[in-house]
Design a protein around this motif. Structure first.
Motif: not given
Length: 301
Positions: A4-9, A35-44, A74-78
């Motif tokens: 849906e967009c050109e670039l995913s960060i 678009e910007v995607i932040v994946v939080d990897n189970a931070s405390k 890989n979560l971000g890719i999906q």
């Protein structure tokens, strides 16, 4: 993976709220093509909610367990919608100085490089350290040597005088900042998540090259790296995964008899020397981490 967009960060956050926010603050959100995607990897702490509230324009994904570097990406890719996907460490900055003007088309040189040939599947920017006079960290890689698996990052530690301002092929991408065509992921596959931390980008580079694509270094775009904010420069965690994963990388990417020779070298010479060195320098924690890395590799291989 709908487009849906050109670039995913895509960036991974793990107990690194300050670094992640510092990175997001340098992203040119005036560019409506990204678009910007932040994946939080189970931070405390619930850092995902804090990021989401502070930056409503950012897509935040919270994982209920730490999936490691590859698993988080890989979560971000999906979740990504871009034609191109840019993976960047959260301990980096797009501009090192606050007075630098954020360009709307900051990533265009990387996109142009990818679009310049159907054979180019991945591209990395110039990477400089975010301290002192910003020495070079990465201007491409040399190939791994046959048995010792040694290589070097071109320009590492040098002051940037423009001596590495020519784009060129590189055998491997740098995991701190790498842009990939969506079609490449669809053909080569997602990042290998068996490593958890370190060597994933080297293995992924091999997968992408085996799929028929080239990897390039493009100096017209620069990223600034704080380096090892999540694991520490000389931590047992880093020592363990470096030890285990270089053995795993060798197993996954080399054939006999070279694979056996390299395994014997890495365990019999490199690991043994490291263990002795750590004990001499009163770092039994690093010696133990090295031994665990070798043991867990042998147990699971």
């Amino acid at each position: 993976m709908p487009q849906e967009c050109e670039l995913s960060i895509i960036t991974i956050n793990y107990n690194g709220l300050a670094d992640t926010c510092a990175l997001i603050d340098t992203i040119p959100f005036n560019d409506e093509t990204l678009e910007v995607i932040v994946v939080d990897n189970a931070s405390k702490n619930d850092e995902a909610t804090l990021i989401e509230n502070r930056y409503p324009q950012v897509t935040v994904i919270r994982s209920d367990r730490n999936l490691g570097f590859a698993g988080g990406n890989n979560l971000g890719i999906q979740a990504a919608h871009g034609k191109y996907l840019f993976f960047i460490n959260n301990d980096t900055l797009l501009q090192c100085k606050k007075e630098d003007v954020r360009s709307k088309r900051y990533f265009q040189p990387l996109i142009n490089r990818l679009e310049s040939s159907p054979k180019i599947g991945m591209v990395c920017p110039k990477i400089r350290f975010a301290w002192d006079d910003n020495p070079i960290q990465f201007a491409g890689y040399t190939p791994l040597s046959p048995i010792t698996m040694r290589n070097r990052s071109i320009g590492f530690g040098e002051t940037d005088h423009g001596q590495y301002d020519t784009a060129h092929l590189t055998p491997y991408a740098h995991g701190a900042a790498m842009m990939v065509k969506r079609e490449v992921i669809e053909k080569a596959g997602f990042m290998p998540d068996c490593y958890f931390l370190y060597y994933e980008e080297l293995d992924w580079s091999m997968m992408i090259r085996r799929a028929g694509y080239d990897i390039w270094y493009e100096p017209s775009c620069t990223i600034y790296h704080k380096e090892s904010q999540a694991t520490g420069q000389n931590s047992p965690l880093k020592t363990y995964y470096i030890t285990r994963n270089r053995l795993l990388f060798n197993q996954r990417n080399r054939r006999l008899p070279l694979r056996l020779l390299t395994t014997l070298y890495l365990i019999g010479i490199v690991a043994t020397k490291d263990i002795l060195k750590y004990y001499i320098h009163h770092r039994p924690d690093l010696a133990s981490a090295t031994m665990k890395g070798v043991f867990h590799y042998l147990k699971n291989s």
